[in-house]
Design a protein around this motif. Structure first.
Motif, mmCIF file in Angstrom:
data_model
loop_
_atom_site.group_PDB
_atom_site.id
_atom_site.type_symbol
_atom_site.label_atom_id
_atom_site.label_comp_id
_atom_site.label_asym_id
_atom_site.label_seq_id
_atom_site.Cartn_x
_atom_site.Cartn_y
_atom_site.Cartn_z
ATOM 1 N N ILE A 1 0.867 -1.030 -0.100
ATOM 2 C CA ILE A 1 0.069 0.072 0.217
ATOM 3 C C ILE A 1 0.844 1.322 -0.259
ATOM 4 C CG2 ILE A 1 -1.481 1.428 1.342
ATOM 5 C CD1 ILE A 1 -2.746 -1.402 2.259
ATOM 6 N N ARG A 2 1.960 1.330 0.892
ATOM 7 C CA ARG A 2 2.869 2.250 0.858
ATOM 8 C C ARG A 2 3.454 2.733 -0.449
ATOM 9 N NH1 ARG A 2 6.931 0.436 4.585
ATOM 10 N NH2 ARG A 2 4.927 0.047 5.682
ATOM 11 N N VAL A 3 3.636 1.555 -1.219
ATOM 12 C CA VAL A 3 4.424 1.618 -2.795
ATOM 13 C C VAL A 3 2.951 2.338 -3.547
ATOM 14 C CG1 VAL A 3 5.162 0.510 -4.385
ATOM 15 C CG2 VAL A 3 6.072 0.212 -2.270
ATOM 16 N N GLY A 4 1.995 1.920 -3.278
ATOM 17 C CA GLY A 4 0.760 2.573 -4.124
ATOM 18 C C GLY A 4 0.584 1.726 -5.236
ATOM 19 N N ASN A 5 0.713 0.136 -4.917
ATOM 20 C CA ASN A 5 0.552 -0.675 -5.953
ATOM 21 C C ASN A 5 -0.831 -1.697 -5.557
ATOM 22 O OD1 ASN A 5 0.454 -2.784 -7.701
ATOM 23 N ND2 ASN A 5 2.709 -2.962 -7.682
ATOM 24 N N LEU A 6 -1.694 -1.235 -6.039
ATOM 25 C CA LEU A 6 -3.188 -1.842 -5.741
ATOM 26 C C LEU A 6 -3.081 -3.262 -6.441
ATOM 27 C CD1 LEU A 6 -6.039 -1.512 -4.233
ATOM 28 C CD2 LEU A 6 -6.752 -0.686 -6.544
ATOM 29 N N HIS A 7 -2.455 -3.289 -7.393
ATOM 30 C CA HIS A 7 -2.614 -4.999 -7.941
ATOM 31 C C HIS A 7 -2.010 -5.774 -6.898
ATOM 32 C CE1 HIS A 7 -2.153 -7.598 -11.853
ATOM 33 N NE2 HIS A 7 -2.710 -7.969 -10.906
ATOM 34 N N ALA A 8 -0.620 -5.358 -6.463
ATOM 35 C CA ALA A 8 -0.043 -6.186 -5.757
ATOM 36 C C ALA A 8 -0.740 -6.520 -4.363
ATOM 37 C CB ALA A 8 1.530 -5.593 -5.324
ATOM 38 N N VAL A 9 -1.530 -5.372 -3.865
ATOM 39 C CA VAL A 9 -2.063 -5.500 -2.615
ATOM 40 C C VAL A 9 -3.395 -6.647 -2.911
ATOM 41 C CG1 VAL A 9 -4.050 -4.640 -1.507
ATOM 42 C CG2 VAL A 9 -2.065 -3.206 -2.049
ATOM 43 N N LYS A 10 -3.981 -6.917 -4.195
ATOM 44 C CA LYS A 10 -4.890 -7.698 -4.471
ATOM 45 C C LYS A 10 -4.157 -9.035 -4.545
ATOM 46 C CE LYS A 10 -8.072 -4.615 -6.900
ATOM 47 N NZ LYS A 10 -8.721 -4.252 -8.119
ATOM 48 N N LEU A 11 -2.885 -9.233 -4.953
ATOM 49 C CA LEU A 11 -2.385 -10.403 -5.181
ATOM 50 C C LEU A 11 -1.895 -11.247 -3.915
ATOM 51 C CD1 LEU A 11 0.170 -9.864 -8.168
ATOM 52 C CD2 LEU A 11 -1.786 -11.479 -8.160
#
Length: 455
Positions: free
Chosen positions: A194-204
């Motif tokens: 989340i800190r990086v701002g990667n919503l796709h990674a969050v979902k993965l």
């Protein structure tokens, strides 16, 4: 015959280690039943790779081993596209024996006697290669997939953090598919994603079972990522509370106020968040906005909360915090001080016609055109109360005569409504437009017996 020798592999994989000598082995088998063959091995880039036996002899139906070496230790893997390769050439050797000079001479003259039996791709693999590729933009997904094929499960798990930190969604996906367990890492990866701002990674990560808690919301609030907050709250409806607190008792609204993210504050309040909540030291979100000099966040909180006078454990209001702050943006500090406290002090001084107090507030930098909750400026109050002395001071300091409140009233309307003729005449003399009796018929009485014309 198509070829004289056969390689045991089509690809020579070398595990690359930073700053260390690296090597890999492969084998060639003589396919001839009765005759020895001579073999020549060359690499695409001889300055990077060397082979321990560039020329050799293999007896009939025998197998020989070779070692490919990285010529110089390096901190970065010497990757190339297309990849480096080893070319295998062979020729029949009827005598069965030959010196190194003989072999070099055989292969120096191309012709039908020399067979090109194989081209072996050289692949650098291992965690050090994968880590290097993660940091590259753009990233070669094929090279990355190859590099992690030689990684152990613990190595795959250690690579997850740099992949998340670099925002490489493809790398995260490949690592998870290769067997990395995101739930077994010592550090929670969800707040990091989340800190990086990667919503796709969050979902993965969420799909792989990675832990979700209130800290994830705090990270999203700090990064102004409403999209991540929406995903988390929708995915964990009933389990994740928008008012979840951290170890200091701070909610996501506290964090958003500290960072100056007014949109996040509005979102959290719309989702049921409490803008009046205090943390372990008694600070409301408004205290944080005041401390950090975030005017828009403070304005947003004043609209949706009632904590302007709330005091922390040391007895300080948000106004006190703003006044004590040494924020580098002096304009923001002045605006906050005005917004949170001095503006109220100015209005109080005007209402009682405390000219000294009015001058003191203006000297402190309070906006002469600041507004209260109804849109009234100090000039509106001076006109309504008939405070002619304060009104004169305000006009001398640049008060705007034609400012309208939330209902569309100017200071002149207020003076007329309250029957303060002297104040009304003074305002007109300083540029105020006379009120339209058709719009404000109840304001006409104070002007009926005077010579100027109402428009």
């Amino acid at each position: 015959m198509d070829r004289l020798v056969k390689a045991d592999t089509k690809e020579v994989e070398m595990i690359f280690l930073k700053g260390q000598k690296c090597s890999s082995s492969f084998k060639l088998t003589n396919l001839m039943h009765t005759m020895s063959v001579a073999v020549s091995l060359t690499t695409t880039n001889s300055s990077l790779f060397s082979i321990n036996k560039p020329f050799s002899t293999i007896p009939p139906l025998s197998t020989a081993s070779y070692k490919l070496q990285l010529s110089q230790p390096s901190d970065q893997p010497p990757l190339s596209d297309p990849p480096d390769a080893i070319t295998v050439r062979a020729t029949m050797l009827p005598t069965g024996k030959a010196t190194a000079a003989d072999l070099r001479r055989f292969f120096s003259k191309p012709g039908p006697h020399v067979f090109r039996d194989a081209v072996l791709t050289v692949s650098l693999v291992g965690p050090h290669v994968a880590e290097f590729l993660i940091s590259q933009t753009p990233q070669s997904r094929n090279l990355f997939a190859k590099s992690i094929s030689a990684c152990t499960k613990p190595q795959l798990m250690r690579l997850l953090k740099p992949a998340v930190e670099c925002g490489s969604t493809d790398a995260v996906a490949d690592l998870l598919n290769a067997g990395a367990d995101a739930t077994a890492t010592t550090e929670s990866l969800m707040p990091l994603a989340i800190r990086v701002g990667n919503l796709h990674a969050v979902k993965l990560l969420e799909a792989s079972g990675c832990k979700i808690d209130g800290s994830s919301l705090h990270e999203a609030a700090a990064m102004d990522r409403i999209d991540a907050m929406e995903f988390l709250l929708a995915r964990y409806d009933g389990e994740l509370d928008v008012d979840a607190v951290d170890s200091e008792g701070r909610t996501a609204i506290h964090v958003a106020a500290r960072e100056g993210h007014a949109r996040v504050i509005q979102f959290c309040v719309a989702m049921g968040g409490n803008p009046n909540r205090v943390d372990s030291k008694g600070w409301t979100p408004l205290h944080y906005a005041a401390w950090k000099g975030h005017v828009k966040a403070a304005e947003c909180l004043l609209e949706c909360s009632n904590v302007k006078c709330a005091r922390d454990r040391e007895g300080r209001t948000a106004f006190s915090v703003a006044a004590e702050s040494e924020h580098e943006q002096s304009h923001a500090r002045t605006r906050l001080v005005d917004l949170l406290g001095w503006g109220d002090a100015l209005l109080r001084a005007v209402r009682v016609d405390d000219v000294h107090g009015v001058k003191k507030c203006l000297g402190e930098g309070v906006s002469v055109n600041g507004r209260d909750q109804n849109g009234w400026t100090p000039l509106h109050w001076a006109a309504f109360k008939g405070r002619i002395k304060s009104l004169k001071v305000l006009l001398e300091h640049g008060a705007e005569v034609e400012t309208v409140d939330d209902a569309g009233y100017t200071p002149l309307h207020c003076a007329a409504q309250a029957g303060h003729l002297q104040v009304a005449l003074y305002l007109i003399a300083h540029g105020a437009s006379q009120p339209n009796l058709k719009s404000f018929p109840h304001l006409a009485h104070p002007f009926q017996n005077h010579s100027f014309t109402l428009i």
